[in-house]
Write a protein that holds these residues in place. Structure first.
Motif, short mmCIF file in Angstrom:
data_model
loop_
_atom_site.label_atom_id
_atom_site.label_comp_id
_atom_site.label_asym_id
_atom_site.label_seq_id
_atom_site.Cartn_x
_atom_site.Cartn_y
_atom_site.Cartn_z
N GLU A 79 -4.63 12.17 -1.10
CA GLU A 79 -5.06 10.77 -1.08
C GLU A 79 -5.90 10.41 -2.31
OE1 GLU A 79 -3.85 11.55 3.10
OE2 GLU A 79 -4.94 12.69 1.57
N GLU A 80 -6.75 11.33 -2.75
CA GLU A 80 -7.60 11.01 -3.90
C GLU A 80 -6.77 10.80 -5.16
OE1 GLU A 80 -11.63 12.63 -6.17
OE2 GLU A 80 -10.77 13.80 -4.52
N THR A 81 -5.72 11.59 -5.33
CA THR A 81 -4.83 11.41 -6.48
C THR A 81 -4.15 10.04 -6.43
OG1 THR A 81 -4.40 13.78 -6.61
CG2 THR A 81 -2.80 12.34 -7.67
N ILE A 82 -3.67 9.66 -5.26
CA ILE A 82 -3.02 8.36 -5.09
C ILE A 82 -4.01 7.23 -5.34
CG2 ILE A 82 -1.98 6.83 -3.35
CD1 ILE A 82 -0.66 9.37 -2.16
N ALA A 83 -5.21 7.36 -4.77
CA ALA A 83 -6.22 6.32 -4.94
C ALA A 83 -6.64 6.16 -6.39
CB ALA A 83 -7.44 6.64 -4.08
N GLY A 84 -6.57 7.24 -7.16
CA GLY A 84 -6.90 7.16 -8.57
C GLY A 84 -5.93 6.30 -9.34
N ILE A 85 -4.77 6.03 -8.75
CA ILE A 85 -3.73 5.22 -9.41
C ILE A 85 -3.65 3.81 -8.82
CG2 ILE A 85 -1.23 5.06 -9.82
CD1 ILE A 85 -1.31 8.23 -9.79
N VAL A 86 -3.64 3.70 -7.48
CA VAL A 86 -3.48 2.38 -6.86
C VAL A 86 -4.80 1.83 -6.30
CG1 VAL A 86 -1.07 2.80 -6.28
CG2 VAL A 86 -2.84 3.32 -4.58
N GLY A 87 -5.85 2.67 -6.24
CA GLY A 87 -7.12 2.24 -5.65
C GLY A 87 -7.24 2.69 -4.21
N TYR A 109 0.83 -1.21 0.00
CA TYR A 109 0.00 0.00 0.00
C TYR A 109 0.86 1.25 0.00
CZ TYR A 109 0.75 -0.66 5.08
OH TYR A 109 1.30 -0.87 6.32
N VAL A 110 0.20 2.38 -0.30
CA VAL A 110 0.88 3.66 -0.44
C VAL A 110 0.37 4.63 0.63
CG1 VAL A 110 1.31 5.63 -1.97
CG2 VAL A 110 1.14 3.31 -2.92
N VAL A 111 1.29 5.33 1.26
CA VAL A 111 0.95 6.29 2.31
C VAL A 111 1.33 7.69 1.85
CG1 VAL A 111 1.27 6.94 4.73
CG2 VAL A 111 1.48 4.54 4.04
N SER A 112 0.37 8.60 1.84
CA SER A 112 0.68 9.99 1.55
C SER A 112 1.21 10.64 2.82
CB SER A 112 -0.58 10.74 1.09
OG SER A 112 -0.31 12.14 1.03
N LEU A 113 2.51 10.90 2.85
CA LEU A 113 3.14 11.65 3.95
C LEU A 113 3.54 13.01 3.37
CD1 LEU A 113 4.17 11.94 6.81
CD2 LEU A 113 6.17 10.59 6.19
N GLN A 114 2.54 13.86 3.16
CA GLN A 114 2.70 15.12 2.44
C GLN A 114 1.81 16.19 3.05
OE1 GLN A 114 1.20 12.80 -1.09
NE2 GLN A 114 2.60 14.14 -2.19
N ASN A 115 2.03 17.42 2.65
CA ASN A 115 1.05 18.47 2.88
C ASN A 115 -0.10 18.29 1.88
OD1 ASN A 115 2.43 19.81 4.93
ND2 ASN A 115 3.61 21.05 3.48
N CYS A 116 -1.19 18.98 2.12
CA CYS A 116 -2.32 19.06 1.17
C CYS A 116 -3.13 17.77 1.16
CB CYS A 116 -1.85 19.44 -0.23
SG CYS A 116 -0.64 20.78 -0.23
N MET A 117 -4.11 17.72 0.25
CA MET A 117 -5.09 16.63 0.21
C MET A 117 -4.80 15.77 -1.03
SD MET A 117 -7.14 17.76 2.80
CE MET A 117 -8.85 17.24 2.66
N GLY A 136 -8.33 1.08 -1.73
CA GLY A 136 -7.96 0.02 -0.79
C GLY A 136 -6.48 -0.06 -0.50
N LYS A 137 -5.67 0.61 -1.32
CA LYS A 137 -4.22 0.61 -1.10
C LYS A 137 -3.71 2.00 -0.71
CE LYS A 137 -2.84 -3.15 -4.23
NZ LYS A 137 -1.83 -3.82 -3.38
N THR A 138 -4.61 2.87 -0.24
CA THR A 138 -4.25 4.26 0.06
C THR A 138 -4.47 4.58 1.53
OG1 THR A 138 -4.93 4.91 -2.18
CG2 THR A 138 -4.71 6.66 -0.55
N LEU A 139 -3.43 5.08 2.18
CA LEU A 139 -3.52 5.58 3.55
C LEU A 139 -2.94 6.98 3.62
CD1 LEU A 139 -3.00 2.27 3.86
CD2 LEU A 139 -3.04 2.88 6.28
N GLY A 140 -3.16 7.66 4.73
CA GLY A 140 -2.62 9.00 4.90
C GLY A 140 -1.87 9.13 6.21
N CYS A 141 -0.92 10.04 6.22
CA CYS A 141 -0.18 10.37 7.44
C CYS A 141 0.11 11.86 7.44
CB CYS A 141 1.12 9.56 7.54
SG CYS A 141 2.04 9.89 9.06
N ILE A 142 -0.32 12.53 8.49
CA ILE A 142 -0.10 13.97 8.63
C ILE A 142 1.09 14.19 9.55
CG2 ILE A 142 -1.06 16.11 9.57
CD1 ILE A 142 -3.49 13.50 8.53
#
Length: 353
Positions: free
Chosen positions: A116-124, A106-114, A126-132
């Motif tokens: 996750e939707e961009t990541i999910a559009g590529i990996v789905g 799975y892929v974790v967005s460890l970034q500023n801004c929103m 179900g493979k998308t998490l976030g970390c602030i």
């Protein structure tokens, strides 16, 4: 055999958390587009320093330039990929690492801004998490060197908040919490979207201001007109987030409603905001610049369209005007294009009402 971790974007945040993971014995591969940074890490490792109370350390790391990432095809697949690139690089960075993910990776967005939707559009989804990363104040002053303009948060402030997009607490979210917890205090949240927008508000209040004024965080805090404008930026963003239905968390150690009212002219709220911000300012080096201020110094593209610009666009959708954020977005874009030089007067001489 431990989990195989990829850090896509070994800049300030990615380098900071990744170095601590390596120090703790995790299997980490860094991938980054800056050749000098990769070369330095390969030869000398990655050095981490702090402005306060934490000893520096260096770790030997595995570092790949993006042109070397194809080597991953010959290896065991990646279990966890942290995307730590600027927001405008999210899509290609996710596509780069997607092909090397394990079936349950799975892929974790460890970034500023929103993002996750961009990541999910590529990996789905179900493979998308976030970390602030909240109030982490890190920068990359030179190749191979990550500096944090403060000490560690510890019990006084939870830096990392990890979560699933659906809000349930899962083993994956707890694993991410454990990994980033090597760096500083961390928790699993069931409110990823509220945490995301709350962090976005904090960034909206300081990042673009540093970019267009050329000032450090400490210098911006000392200027009353800039401080007032910062609060107005946050107030607009909070009202948009509330209207969108986000459950906002504490922002800069203040309740969202206090910041919102301060930005709308409530004098009691303004005093409370000032007291807390000066108190927080003592914990951070006065020379520390928000990341967008660093970008302008380095002649790099900023994330203004993903921060203040996003607030304006989301506000328009629901009929809320965000004049301060719109003006700042325009100013920063003009600074990026070298039509303006960074100058505090862009804000101190601004008349919005």
């Amino acid at each position: 055999m431990g989990r195989k971790i990829a850090i896509v974007g070994a800049g300030a945040v990615g380098g900071y958390v990744g170095a601590h993971m390596v120090q703790a014995g995790e299997d980490v591969t860094f991938i980054d587009p800056w050749p000098e940074h990769i070369d330095h890490m390969r030869k000398h490792g990655l050095r981490v320093t702090h402005a306060r109370d934490v000893a520096e350390f260096s770790v030997s790391v595995r570092a790949l330039h993006i042109t070397d990432a194809q080597q991953l095809a010959k290896e065991r697949p990646v279990d966890i990929a942290f995307v730590c690139m600027k927001s405008y690089d999210t899509a290609w960075a996710t596509m780069l690492i997607q092909q090397y993910l394990a079936p349950d990776g799975y892929v974790v967005s460890l970034q500023n801004c929103m993002n996750e939707e961009t990541i999910a559009g590529i990996v789905g989804w179900g493979k998308t998490l976030g970390c602030i990363a909240s109030s982490i104040t890190v920068n990359l002053p030179e190749p191979g060197h990550i500096h944090r303009g403060a000490g560690k948060g510890g019990a006084a402030h939870t830096v990392f908040r990890t979560g699933e997009v659906h809000g349930r607490v899962t083993a994956r979210a707890e694993e991410i919490c454990r990994l980033v917890g090597y760096s500083d205090s961390a928790k699993v949240t069931g409110n990823l979207w509220g945490e995301r927008w709350s962090k976005l508000v904090a960034n909206v209040m300081g990042n673009g201001l540093s970019a267009c004024t050329g000032l450090s965080g400490g210098d911006m805090l000392q200027s009353e007109p800039i401080r007032r404008f910062s609060t107005r930026l946050g107030s607009e963003a909070i009202r948009v987030g509330q209207a969108l239905g986000y459950q906002l968390e504490e922002i800069l150690h203040l309740s969202p409603e206090t910041i919102a009212r301060a930005g709308e002219g409530d004098e009691t709220a303004m005093r409370v905001c000032d007291e807390q911000r000066f108190k927080d300012g003592k914990r951070t080096s006065s020379e520390q610049r928000p990341s967008m201020g660093q970008d302008v110094q380095k002649g790099r593209r900023t994330e203004i369209e993903f921060l203040n610009g996003l607030v304006v666009r989301e506000g328009e959708k629901i009929g809320l005007s965000c004049a301060a954020n719109a003006v700042l977005t325009d100013l920063v874009k003009r600074v990026e294009r070298n039509e303006l030089s960074p100058d505090p007067r862009h804000i101190t001489e601004l008349r919005l009402n």
